[in-house]
Design an enzyme around this catalytic site. Sequence first.
Site, PDB file in Angstrom:
ATOM      1  N   ARG A  29       0.794  -1.225   0.000  1.00 15.80           N
ATOM      2  CA  ARG A  29       0.000   0.000   0.000  1.00 15.80           C
ATOM      3  C   ARG A  29       0.826   1.274   0.000  1.00 15.80           C
ATOM      4  O   ARG A  29       0.583   2.184  -0.798  1.00 15.80           O
ATOM      5  CB  ARG A  29      -0.914   0.045   1.241  1.00 15.80           C
ATOM      6  N   THR A  30       1.787   1.356   0.917  1.00 17.59           N
ATOM      7  CA  THR A  30       2.516   2.625   1.045  1.00 17.59           C
ATOM      8  C   THR A  30       3.268   2.923  -0.240  1.00 17.59           C
ATOM      9  O   THR A  30       3.179   4.015  -0.805  1.00 17.59           O
ATOM     10  CB  THR A  30       3.478   2.542   2.249  1.00 17.59           C
ATOM     11  N   LYS A  76      25.971  -6.040  -4.712  1.00 16.58           N
ATOM     12  CA  LYS A  76      27.450  -6.039  -4.777  1.00 16.58           C
ATOM     13  C   LYS A  76      28.046  -5.525  -3.468  1.00 16.58           C
ATOM     14  O   LYS A  76      29.243  -5.351  -3.357  1.00 16.58           O
ATOM     15  CB  LYS A  76      27.911  -5.126  -5.911  1.00 16.58           C
ATOM     16  N   ARG A 128      11.551   3.629   3.399  1.00 14.34           N
ATOM     17  CA  ARG A 128      11.192   2.699   4.484  1.00 14.34           C
ATOM     18  C   ARG A 128      12.443   1.890   4.814  1.00 14.34           C
ATOM     19  O   ARG A 128      13.139   1.415   3.904  1.00 14.34           O
ATOM     20  CB  ARG A 128      10.054   1.783   4.060  1.00 14.34           C
ATOM     21  N   HIS A 146       5.145   5.679  11.525  1.00 18.24           N
ATOM     22  CA  HIS A 146       4.677   5.606  10.137  1.00 18.24           C
ATOM     23  C   HIS A 146       3.716   6.786   9.951  1.00 18.24           C
ATOM     24  O   HIS A 146       2.496   6.606   9.900  1.00 18.24           O
ATOM     25  CB  HIS A 146       3.961   4.264   9.942  1.00 18.24           C
TER      26      HIS A 146
HETATM   27  C1  NCD Z   1       1.818  -1.393   7.979  1.00 15.27           C
HETATM   28  C2  NCD Z   1       3.298  -1.126   8.105  1.00 15.27           C
HETATM   29  O1  NCD Z   1       4.067  -1.333   7.164  1.00 15.27           O
HETATM   30  O2  NCD Z   1       3.642  -0.621   9.160  1.00 15.27           O
HETATM   31  N1  NCD Z   1       1.380  -1.471   6.676  1.00 15.27           N
HETATM   32  C3  NCD Z   1       1.094  -0.320   5.985  1.00 15.27           C
HETATM   33  O3  NCD Z   1       1.942   0.505   5.749  1.00 15.27           O
HETATM   34  N2  NCD Z   1      -0.165  -0.138   5.592  1.00 15.27           N
HETATM   35  C4  NCD Z   1       1.303  -2.456   8.867  1.00 15.27           C
HETATM   36  C5  NCD Z   1       2.003  -3.769   9.010  1.00 15.27           C
HETATM   37  O4  NCD Z   1       2.997  -4.063   8.367  1.00 15.27           O
HETATM   38  O5  NCD Z   1       1.505  -4.556   9.804  1.00 15.27           O
END
Ligand code: NCD
Length: 298
Positions: free
Chosen positions: A54-55, A82, A103, A131
């Site tokens: 999703r993100t 590498k 991320r 997040h």
């Molecule tokens: C979450 C995350 O990555 O923190 N997912 C998201 O971004 N919608 C939740 C999760 O991984 O459980």
Amino acid sequence: MWDRKDLVSINDLTKKDIEMILDLADHFKDSKGKKLDSAKGYILGNVFFEPSTRTQRSFQAAMYRLGGNVLTHKDIGSSREKGESKEDTIRVFEQYCDVMVIRDPGIGSIKNYADILSVPVINAGDGSNEHPTQSLLDLCTIRNELKRLENLKVVLVGDLKYGRTVHSLVKALEQFDNNSFFGVSPESLGIPEEFRNKDYEQVEFTDLNEALRNIKPDIVYATRVQKERLSEGEEFSYEINSKTMDVLPKESVIMHPLPRVNELNPEIDSDPRVIPFKQAGYGLRTRMAVLAILLGKS
Ligand code: NCD
């Protein structure tokens, strides 16, 4: 004061900032088929050192909707194989893009990246810490579905220790009046002290449905047990199913950042109070708003 250079922590934002982002998000509500140009001529670097659906994809879609383009980094097939470091990888990416979404499993890592990069950096999750854009989309969901961000009884259930979305969510919602939070989890997976406030109560996880019957929440925010982050002895599972729906108030909603594993039984998906997919949908307009602001185009 938010400098609008980066979005690393929800603590960067005042209530006014949050409201401004949500207003802009709603302005982008009907972007389908429109030729927007807030990001025209700009490239987003999507850099994920942890899995994401999703993100990653909603930022990508948001950038396209705003008229921009996207470069995606994947470790597989890159010079990371590498032995190139993450720092070098993002410093190279910076040469090719105008804003970056990153991320990383390391707590605090995105702050460090933001400090070494001159392009705007958005935290898409730093390990079990925060997040922030998930919380903004959660607030966008709540404001649209429940028509308020105040006077909410919010039950957080699941892995509240390692689930980063609830950390940012509590911080964001505590800026609004008269919200109370109930963490329902085993004590060992309770929300870390720094995210608890005077309106937070930890409820030992024994009988979830009984707890919900007593609390009568407006929102049940369910989270995945973060298997990849648990230490030995912390394993735990739970399920929200039709019996749970029976004890919940008519006007309440069930939210979940997704992905779900076993926490929400698909048998409840047709109940209109169960809104995780709608919630994911609100991510598009919310991320459009964040990108437009950081690109200085709002
Ligand atoms: C979450 C995350 O990555 O923190 N997912 C998201 O971004 N919608 C939740 C999760 O991984 O459980």
